[in-house]
Design a protein around this motif. Structure first.
Motif, PDB file in Angstrom:
ATOM      1  N   LYS A   1       3.220  -8.503 -10.573  1.00 20.38           N
ATOM      2  CA  LYS A   1       4.026  -8.050 -11.706  1.00 20.38           C
ATOM      3  C   LYS A   1       4.309  -6.556 -11.607  1.00 20.38           C
ATOM      4  O   LYS A   1       5.442  -6.095 -11.846  1.00 20.38           O
ATOM      5  CB  LYS A   1       3.306  -8.363 -13.015  1.00 20.38           C
ATOM      6  N   ALA A   2       3.300  -5.780 -11.221  1.00 20.75           N
ATOM      7  CA  ALA A   2       3.460  -4.326 -11.099  1.00 20.75           C
ATOM      8  C   ALA A   2       4.438  -3.971  -9.988  1.00 20.75           C
ATOM      9  O   ALA A   2       5.236  -3.029 -10.115  1.00 20.75           O
ATOM     10  CB  ALA A   2       2.105  -3.672 -10.843  1.00 20.75           C
TER      11      ALA A   2
ATOM     12  N   GLN B   1       0.823  -1.206   0.000  1.00 24.07           N
ATOM     13  CA  GLN B   1       0.000   0.000   0.000  1.00 24.07           C
ATOM     14  C   GLN B   1       0.862   1.263   0.000  1.00 24.07           C
ATOM     15  O   GLN B   1       0.534   2.249  -0.668  1.00 24.07           O
ATOM     16  CB  GLN B   1      -0.944   0.006   1.211  1.00 24.07           C
ATOM     17  N   LEU B   2       1.989   1.239   0.716  1.00 19.60           N
ATOM     18  CA  LEU B   2       2.907   2.383   0.702  1.00 19.60           C
ATOM     19  C   LEU B   2       3.468   2.621  -0.700  1.00 19.60           C
ATOM     20  O   LEU B   2       3.573   3.760  -1.156  1.00 19.60           O
ATOM     21  CB  LEU B   2       4.052   2.162   1.697  1.00 19.60           C
ATOM     22  N   LEU B   3       3.828   1.530  -1.383  1.00 15.03           N
ATOM     23  CA  LEU B   3       4.313   1.654  -2.757  1.00 15.03           C
ATOM     24  C   LEU B   3       3.218   2.198  -3.682  1.00 15.03           C
ATOM     25  O   LEU B   3       3.474   3.032  -4.555  1.00 15.03           O
ATOM     26  CB  LEU B   3       4.782   0.292  -3.276  1.00 15.03           C
ATOM     27  N   ARG B   4       1.997   1.712  -3.463  1.00 15.13           N
ATOM     28  CA  ARG B   4       0.862   2.153  -4.290  1.00 15.13           C
ATOM     29  C   ARG B   4       0.636   3.663  -4.126  1.00 15.13           C
ATOM     30  O   ARG B   4       0.471   4.393  -5.109  1.00 15.13           O
ATOM     31  CB  ARG B   4      -0.378   1.358  -3.880  1.00 15.13           C
ATOM     32  N   GLU B   5       0.656   4.126  -2.866  1.00 17.38           N
ATOM     33  CA  GLU B   5       0.433   5.548  -2.587  1.00 17.38           C
ATOM     34  C   GLU B   5       1.572   6.403  -3.136  1.00 17.38           C
ATOM     35  O   GLU B   5       1.348   7.501  -3.653  1.00 17.38           O
ATOM     36  CB  GLU B   5       0.272   5.752  -1.087  1.00 17.38           C
ATOM     37  N   GLN B   6       2.813   5.899  -3.013  1.00 12.58           N
ATOM     38  CA  GLN B   6       3.958   6.650  -3.524  1.00 12.58           C
ATOM     39  C   GLN B   6       3.887   6.779  -5.041  1.00 12.58           C
ATOM     40  O   GLN B   6       4.215   7.823  -5.608  1.00 12.58           O
ATOM     41  CB  GLN B   6       5.266   5.972  -3.122  1.00 12.58           C
ATOM     42  N   ALA B   7       3.445   5.726  -5.711  1.00  9.47           N
ATOM     43  CA  ALA B   7       3.335   5.767  -7.172  1.00  9.47           C
ATOM     44  C   ALA B   7       2.341   6.831  -7.611  1.00  9.47           C
ATOM     45  O   ALA B   7       2.558   7.547  -8.592  1.00  9.47           O
ATOM     46  CB  ALA B   7       2.927   4.397  -7.704  1.00  9.47           C
TER      47      ALA B   7
ATOM     48  N   ASP C   1       7.662   7.550 -16.610  1.00 10.94           N
ATOM     49  CA  ASP C   1       7.766   6.086 -16.565  1.00 10.94           C
ATOM     50  C   ASP C   1       7.356   5.484 -15.225  1.00 10.94           C
ATOM     51  O   ASP C   1       7.845   4.420 -14.827  1.00 10.94           O
ATOM     52  CB  ASP C   1       9.193   5.634 -16.909  1.00 10.94           C
ATOM     53  N   VAL C   2       6.476   6.156 -14.492  1.00  4.99           N
ATOM     54  CA  VAL C   2       6.031   5.639 -13.198  1.00  4.99           C
ATOM     55  C   VAL C   2       5.256   4.336 -13.387  1.00  4.99           C
ATOM     56  O   VAL C   2       4.408   4.230 -14.277  1.00  4.99           O
ATOM     57  CB  VAL C   2       5.137   6.663 -12.462  1.00  4.99           C
ATOM     58  N   ILE C   3       5.547   3.342 -12.551  1.00  8.50           N
ATOM     59  CA  ILE C   3       4.827   2.066 -12.584  1.00  8.50           C
ATOM     60  C   ILE C   3       3.791   2.076 -11.465  1.00  8.50           C
ATOM     61  O   ILE C   3       4.136   2.068 -10.281  1.00  8.50           O
ATOM     62  CB  ILE C   3       5.787   0.873 -12.403  1.00  8.50           C
ATOM     63  N   LEU C   4       2.513   2.095 -11.827  1.00  8.02           N
ATOM     64  CA  LEU C   4       1.442   2.092 -10.834  1.00  8.02           C
ATOM     65  C   LEU C   4       1.185   0.677 -10.321  1.00  8.02           C
ATOM     66  O   LEU C   4       1.367  -0.304 -11.045  1.00  8.02           O
ATOM     67  CB  LEU C   4       0.158   2.651 -11.456  1.00  8.02           C
ATOM     68  N   VAL C   5       0.785   0.595  -9.058  1.00  8.81           N
ATOM     69  CA  VAL C   5       0.441  -0.698  -8.448  1.00  8.81           C
ATOM     70  C   VAL C   5      -1.076  -0.758  -8.320  1.00  8.81           C
ATOM     71  O   VAL C   5      -1.671   0.036  -7.591  1.00  8.81           O
ATOM     72  CB  VAL C   5       1.097  -0.853  -7.061  1.00  8.81           C
ATOM     73  N   PRO C   6      -1.747  -1.682  -9.028  1.00  5.97           N
ATOM     74  CA  PRO C   6      -3.222  -1.731  -9.028  1.00  5.97           C
ATOM     75  C   PRO C   6      -3.792  -2.038  -7.649  1.00  5.97           C
ATOM     76  O   PRO C   6      -3.148  -2.669  -6.799  1.00  5.97           O
ATOM     77  CB  PRO C   6      -3.533  -2.869 -10.008  1.00  5.97           C
TER      78      PRO C   6
ATOM     79  N   GLN D   1       7.975  -4.577 -11.203  1.00  8.21           N
ATOM     80  CA  GLN D   1       8.348  -3.529 -12.156  1.00  8.21           C
ATOM     81  C   GLN D   1       8.577  -2.199 -11.452  1.00  8.21           C
ATOM     82  O   GLN D   1       9.498  -1.443 -11.791  1.00  8.21           O
ATOM     83  CB  GLN D   1       7.258  -3.383 -13.223  1.00  8.21           C
ATOM     84  N   ASN D   2       7.748  -1.912 -10.434  1.00 10.78           N
ATOM     85  CA  ASN D   2       7.896  -0.667  -9.675  1.00 10.78           C
ATOM     86  C   ASN D   2       9.233  -0.629  -8.944  1.00 10.78           C
ATOM     87  O   ASN D   2       9.957   0.371  -8.973  1.00 10.78           O
ATOM     88  CB  ASN D   2       6.739  -0.535  -8.676  1.00 10.78           C
ATOM     89  N   ILE D   3       9.598  -1.747  -8.302  1.00 11.30           N
ATOM     90  CA  ILE D   3      10.859  -1.808  -7.565  1.00 11.30           C
ATOM     91  C   ILE D   3      12.047  -1.731  -8.519  1.00 11.30           C
ATOM     92  O   ILE D   3      13.035  -1.044  -8.244  1.00 11.30           O
ATOM     93  CB  ILE D   3      10.916  -3.102  -6.719  1.00 11.30           C
ATOM     94  N   GLN D   4      11.955  -2.427  -9.652  1.00 15.10           N
ATOM     95  CA  GLN D   4      13.018  -2.354 -10.647  1.00 15.10           C
ATOM     96  C   GLN D   4      13.215  -0.924 -11.132  1.00 15.10           C
ATOM     97  O   GLN D   4      14.345  -0.457 -11.292  1.00 15.10           O
ATOM     98  CB  GLN D   4      12.702  -3.286 -11.822  1.00 15.10           C
ATOM     99  N   TRP D   5      12.109  -0.223 -11.344  1.00 14.63           N
ATOM    100  CA  TRP D   5      12.167   1.168 -11.797  1.00 14.63           C
ATOM    101  C   TRP D   5      12.838   2.041 -10.737  1.00 14.63           C
ATOM    102  O   TRP D   5      13.707   2.857 -11.038  1.00 14.63           O
ATOM    103  CB  TRP D   5      10.757   1.659 -12.096  1.00 14.63           C
ATOM    104  N   GLN D   6      12.453   1.851  -9.482  1.00 18.64           N
ATOM    105  CA  GLN D   6      13.013   2.660  -8.404  1.00 18.64           C
ATOM    106  C   GLN D   6      14.507   2.395  -8.212  1.00 18.64           C
ATOM    107  O   GLN D   6      15.290   3.318  -7.960  1.00 18.64           O
ATOM    108  CB  GLN D   6      12.266   2.399  -7.090  1.00 18.64           C
TER     109      GLN D   6
END
Length: 249
Positions: free
Chosen positions: A79-80, A42-48, A58-63, A83-88
């Motif tokens: 999967k999201a 949820q923290l990752l989702r909110e940060q995105a 190129d932000v990767i959203l977490v559904p 991808q989000n962690i790889q991007w960060q």
């Protein structure tokens, strides 16, 4: 005849210095794929969403979790997250949501025994030599202090925390800001010239040297390549044990 160190303390980076860069990228990802912590997600989702509002590219959203019948979109979320962690990691972000997720994942993995902190072979012998010589040893990493402790406590060389006198993360300041190194010297009550800082990151080395630290670049396999200027302007070691035959001025 052994060389008497001109420093009273060693400050060590982790990634690319004591530990292979591949450890974080490869082992963390494989563990994340099979273990999801809802609060951290949820923290990752909110940060995105904040990143989108701040127009980061190129932000990767977490559904959000969605359920249709008895099926959820768990695989899509997983999967999201990857991808989000790889991007960060690709853009070398130090934000709290990412570090919190990383720290929780590591702690859980270490406790279960699924993860072991990887330490270069020469590091343990160097830690022993410094400790025997009365040299204090501190860690300074962008990873959280709890993640640092978990790595060294659960390393493939055994529990190494007995050799370490303290830990610093970016709560004391950015690793490329010279004020951070001033703050660390004050915290451990030593003059900057009495501290030897070792890192694979040239910008960090430059910042430490700018406030009179002794400093050297650690060059390991798969680290970022060094430029000709980097080699010209800095002391470079490929092995911690080389340090003991070098007279720092």
């Amino acid at each position: 005849m052994p060389i008497t160190p001109t420093y009273k303390c060693v400050l060590l980076d982790i990634e690319g210095t004591t530990t292979p860069i591949s450890f974080v990228h490869d082992r963390l990802f494989s563990y994340v794929k099979n273990n999801l912590l809802q609060e951290q997600i949820q923290l990752l989702r909110e940060q995105a969403m904040k990143d989108v509002n701040n127009n980061l590219s190129d932000v990767i959203l977490v559904p959000e979790v969605q359920q249709q019948g008895k099926k959820t979109n768990e695989e899509e979320i997983k999967k999201a997250i990857i991808q989000n962690i790889q991007w960060q990691m690709k853009i070398n972000r130090k934000i709290g949501a990412f570090k919190s997720f990383q720290g929780f994942m590591w702690e859980s993995g270490y406790e279960s025994g699924e993860l072991k902190g990887e330490i270069f072979d020469d590091v343990l012998d160097a830690l022993k030599k410094w400790k025997e010589s009365g040299i204090k040893i501190y860690i300074y990493s962008s990873g959280s202090i709890s993640a640092q402790k978990s790595l060294f406590k659960n390393s493939d060389k055994g529990d190494l925390t007995e050799y370490i006198d303290g830990y610093f993360d970016t709560s004391i300041g950015s690793k490329i800001e010279k004020s951070s190194y001033v703050n660390i010297a004050k915290e451990i009550q030593l003059e900057p010239r009495d501290i030897l800082f070792l890192s694979d990151n040239v910008k960090e080395i430059i910042s430490a040297k700018s406030v009179c630290y002794q400093a050297a670049i650690i060059e390991r396999k798969n680290n970022m390549p060094l430029s000709d200027d980097d080699r010209k302007n800095n002391i470079i070691f490929t092995d911690f044990l080389q340090i003991f035959s070098y007279l720092f001025l």
